[in-house]
Enzyme design. Structure first.
Site, PDB file in Angstrom:
ATOM      1  CG  HIS A   1      -1.749   1.210   1.321  1.00  0.00           C
ATOM      2  ND1 HIS A   1      -2.678   1.579   0.367  1.00  0.00           N
ATOM      3  CD2 HIS A   1      -1.743   2.203   2.241  1.00  0.00           C
ATOM      4  CE1 HIS A   1      -3.217   2.724   0.713  1.00  0.00           C
ATOM      5  NE2 HIS A   1      -2.662   3.124   1.839  1.00  0.00           N
TER       6      HIS A   1
ATOM      7  CE  LYS B   1      -9.734   6.715  -1.161  1.00  0.00           C
ATOM      8  NZ  LYS B   1      -9.286   5.339  -1.395  1.00  0.00           N
TER       9      LYS B   1
END
Ligand code: R5P
Length: 292
Positions: free
Chosen positions: A129, A191
């Protein structure tokens, strides 16, 4: 030549077999028996040597169980060899790499200690990630990218004026890497995720340039599908043509695949770091190359 051994953890059997074949290694599989209280009893089906041992075990749900299996296999390997490499294609807990809210435990720091303590000399992960997670490991680390393999798959598809989209600014570099391999432009949305509720919102306001074009949303992982669904809803409003998703790790929790399709995604393509219906891109070759 000193023969390498590959131990196939239960969560990554097929991938471990491919890696072992490519390395011309001895393959040792593992059998797992689960007791009524939930404990696992792991038994290896072969002998280990003092040469290099590679443990392949992804840490996807059940995350804690698969994590204990990975650590147990590494620990067993360390009993005979000082050259133990842990390949963890999907590294659960990778998103817990820093203290976002006061008091939160940085679990990646714990994992760093556990893998070292169990006896791993090196850890190899795929599209982690964030690289911050690996900084907590005080052993040799390597992050392998599945992006070129995913891009290669999409290159064979007939798409109309394709454009690559990152659903958030954090994934911009990954999407740009994909776009470069694939041969198109790339746009990153903005986002926002509420750290307490987990709810996702797209903050980007209306933009031009996607109308009637096929889009490929590129992300490292799909968990609940919330990020992809919100991005899809936003992009559909901009009147794009079809939407495809390319991601490395498709966890697809709680019926996420169906929800994503219902939101308007034509196809999800993921790598085989997590076995499943969408995991059609094989990364065994890329992982094997990364070890040379
Ligand atoms: C987050 O920043 C990641 O890159 C993914 O976008 C996210 O973790 C996916 O989770 P979900 O599918 O639950 O939105």
């Amino acid at each position: 030549m000193r023969k390498i051994t590959v131990i196939a953890g239960k969560s990554s059997e097929e991938l471990a077999k491919s890696i072992s074949k490519k390395l011309k290694a001895n393959l040792v599989t593992s059998d797992v028996r689960v007791f009524p209280d939930g404990e696992s009893k792991i038994t290896l089906d072969g002998k280990l040597s003092k040469n290099r041992i590679i443990v392949v075990q992804s840490v996807y749900p059940p995350v804690d169980t698969n994590l204990v299996h990975a650590l147990s296999l590494v620990s067993k390997a360390k009993e005979t060899s000082d050259d133990v490499i842990a390949i963890v294609p999907y590294m659960g807990y990778a998103r817990q790499d820093r203290e976002f809210l006061p008091g939160e435990i940085v679990t990646m720091k714990v994992l760093g200690r556990l893998f070292k303590g169990a006896g791993a000399k090196q850890i190899i992960v795929v599209d982690i990630h964030s690289m911050i997670g690996l900084k907590h490991f005080k052993i040799k680390t390597k992050n392998v990218s599945a992006v070129p393999d995913l891009a290669k798959y999409f290159k064979k598809m007939r798409l109309k004026e394709p454009l690559v989209i990152s659903p958030d600014q954090g994934g911009k570099n990954r999407a740009e890497e994909f776009a470069k391999e694939f041969g198109s432009d790339c746009i990153a949305l903005t986002k926002h995720r509420d750290r307490k509720t987990g709810k996702v919102q797209i903050k980007t306001s209306k933009f031009d340039g996607v109308k009637d074009r096929d889009l490929i949303i590129v992300d490292d992982m799909i968990s609940t599908g919330g990020s992809i669904i919100k991005a899809t809803e936003f992009l559909k409003k901009q009147r794009c043509r079809r939407i495809f998703v390319a991601c490395t790790h498709a966890l697809l929790m709680n019926n996420a695949e169906k929800k994503i399709r219902n939101a308007g995604v034509t196809k999800i393509v993921s790598a085989n770091t997590i076995p499943g219906k969408t995991s059609i891109v094989d990364i065994s070759n890329t992982i094997t190359q990364a070890m040379k």
